[in-house]
Enzyme design. Sequence first.
Site, PDB file in Angstrom:
ATOM      1  CG  ASN A 212      -0.195  -0.119   2.507  1.00 18.09           C
ATOM      2  OD1 ASN A 212       0.549   0.791   2.860  1.00 18.09           O
ATOM      3  ND2 ASN A 212      -0.350  -1.232   3.213  1.00 18.09           N
ATOM      4  CG  ASP A 281      -6.935  -5.699   6.467  1.00 21.18           C
ATOM      5  OD1 ASP A 281      -6.443  -5.745   7.617  1.00 21.18           O
ATOM      6  OD2 ASP A 281      -7.514  -4.701   6.007  1.00 21.18           O
ATOM      7  CE  LYS A 291       8.309 -11.794 -14.471  1.00 25.76           C
ATOM      8  NZ  LYS A 291       8.806 -11.505 -15.779  1.00 25.76           N
ATOM      9  N   PRO A 307      -2.710 -12.302  10.042  1.00 21.74           N
ATOM     10  CG  PRO A 307      -0.694 -12.759  11.122  1.00 21.74           C
ATOM     11  CD  PRO A 307      -1.367 -12.844   9.786  1.00 21.74           C
ATOM     12  CG  ASP A 308      -5.963  -7.193  13.645  1.00 26.35           C
ATOM     13  OD1 ASP A 308      -5.115  -6.505  14.253  1.00 26.35           O
ATOM     14  OD2 ASP A 308      -7.035  -6.724  13.213  1.00 26.35           O
ATOM     15  CG  PHE A 325      -2.920   5.089  13.580  1.00 29.68           C
ATOM     16  CD1 PHE A 325      -2.119   4.942  14.697  1.00 29.68           C
ATOM     17  CD2 PHE A 325      -2.906   6.304  12.901  1.00 29.68           C
ATOM     18  CE1 PHE A 325      -1.339   5.993  15.149  1.00 29.68           C
ATOM     19  CE2 PHE A 325      -2.128   7.366  13.335  1.00 29.68           C
ATOM     20  CZ  PHE A 325      -1.340   7.210  14.458  1.00 29.68           C
ATOM     21  CE  LYS A 339     -10.865  -0.261  11.046  1.00 31.11           C
ATOM     22  NZ  LYS A 339     -10.151   0.461  10.031  1.00 31.11           N
ATOM     23  CE  LYS A 343      -8.772  -3.968  14.047  1.00 28.13           C
ATOM     24  NZ  LYS A 343      -7.563  -4.151  13.240  1.00 28.13           N
TER      25      LYS A 343
END
Length: 410
Positions: A212, A281, A291, A307-308, A325, A339, A343
């Site tokens: 990202n 995620d 490749k 895994p979180d 965050f 959240k 969490k």
Amino acid sequence: MNDSGPRIILGVTGGIAAYKSLELVRRLRERGAQVQVVMTRGARTFVSPVTFQAVSARRVRDDLWDEAAEAAMGHIELARWADLVLVAPATAHCVGSLAAGLAGDLLTTLCMATEAPVILVPAMNRVMWANPALQENRALLEERGIRFLGPVEGDQACGEEGVGRMMESIDIVNAVFEEPVRLASQSLKGLTAIITAGPTREPIDPVRYITNRSSGKMGFALAAAAQAAGAKVVLVSGPVSVATPPGVERIDVETAEEMYASVHERVEDADLFIACAAVSDYRPESEASEKLKRTGATLNLELIRSPDTLASVAKLQDGPFTVGFAAETQNVAENARKKLVRKGLDMIAANKVGRDCGFDQETNSLMVFWGDGDVELEQASKSVVAERLIQLIAGRYHAVNSEQHSTQVG
Ligand code: PMT
């Protein structure tokens, strides 16, 4: 009692705005400060020292000649103790005394005997404020390095309107904590913080990956601010090209699983965990050993959940104070609050993200939520936002810990 937050002497002088300083004490303590109130004789005619004692949780000092108080901490020791002397409200008499170098009471003596910064927050009738003598005194004190906050324009207690009102408590606190270098020096002293930063890379094949736009700037700024606030900082970072802040221990990882493992390896020693990394995620179910060749018109990748790290740390028994965050493109506050609860976090910092905000920008703004409170940290450079967030975290950390301590004792 919190004994590691920034140490502020709050001087209260005899103006009608003295009652507003009760809220100021509360807000300074919310940000983790230790507040020692020093009142002048005039201030005592407006608010009782007992009320300030109740909100500050410290015995109010109001007399240079109080033998018992001087025996506990003499005025010179008190002047050395302070990281900041803040006088709110500051009357024309107080400004004049300081300009003339008169140390006629405990507060003016402290202002003259301290090496800490002194900030005056005047409040008075608009004509008094405009008086040339007062303005000359202000200019002289500013030249000597004393800072003024306000006064602001508005309705006055005397029924007039103009410049002379004391600045609102929230604005005073924000201004005070904008100078965090000195104030932050103690707030996380002795604590260990693990901070995650940057993106993760989830390999598809030996040359491709999913990632990202996170640059790591926000997380690295937090690491620098936490370190400056006295914490021992372990920074677990995805691949970024930001320099490691001096004094910070950095552990490099690539994938969400590596981040999870590195954090859990060190979390037992941590008092604080701040998850600023933009973690994937999902990841490809398996990494192709060679490749991938261009074959059909489409290619399907099977993704599985990673895994979180944040949720798993928040679930730990006796785990650290946990701050997440939330990177949201819409319904920022609503999604962040969800959240926070889902969490099981102590605090969450939410930012709006998109192509031109949040990720890989020099500035940021945050909405911060915890159990029964919230604060907005307005747009500023990531290092300023990080310093403000660290002060907020320190304040909540100490508040929660002193509540737990008093529950255990009681
Ligand atoms: O790095 P910069 O370019 O400076 O940009 C900063 C930032 C926008 C990346 C940062 O401010 C930010 O918002 N970080 C969190 C990004 C994110 O992944 O948010 P989220 O809402 O998807 O995740 C919620 C929380 O769970 C985050 O604290 C995240 O670190 C954590 N998480 C998520 C998934 C996962 N598998 N493990 C986690 O720990």
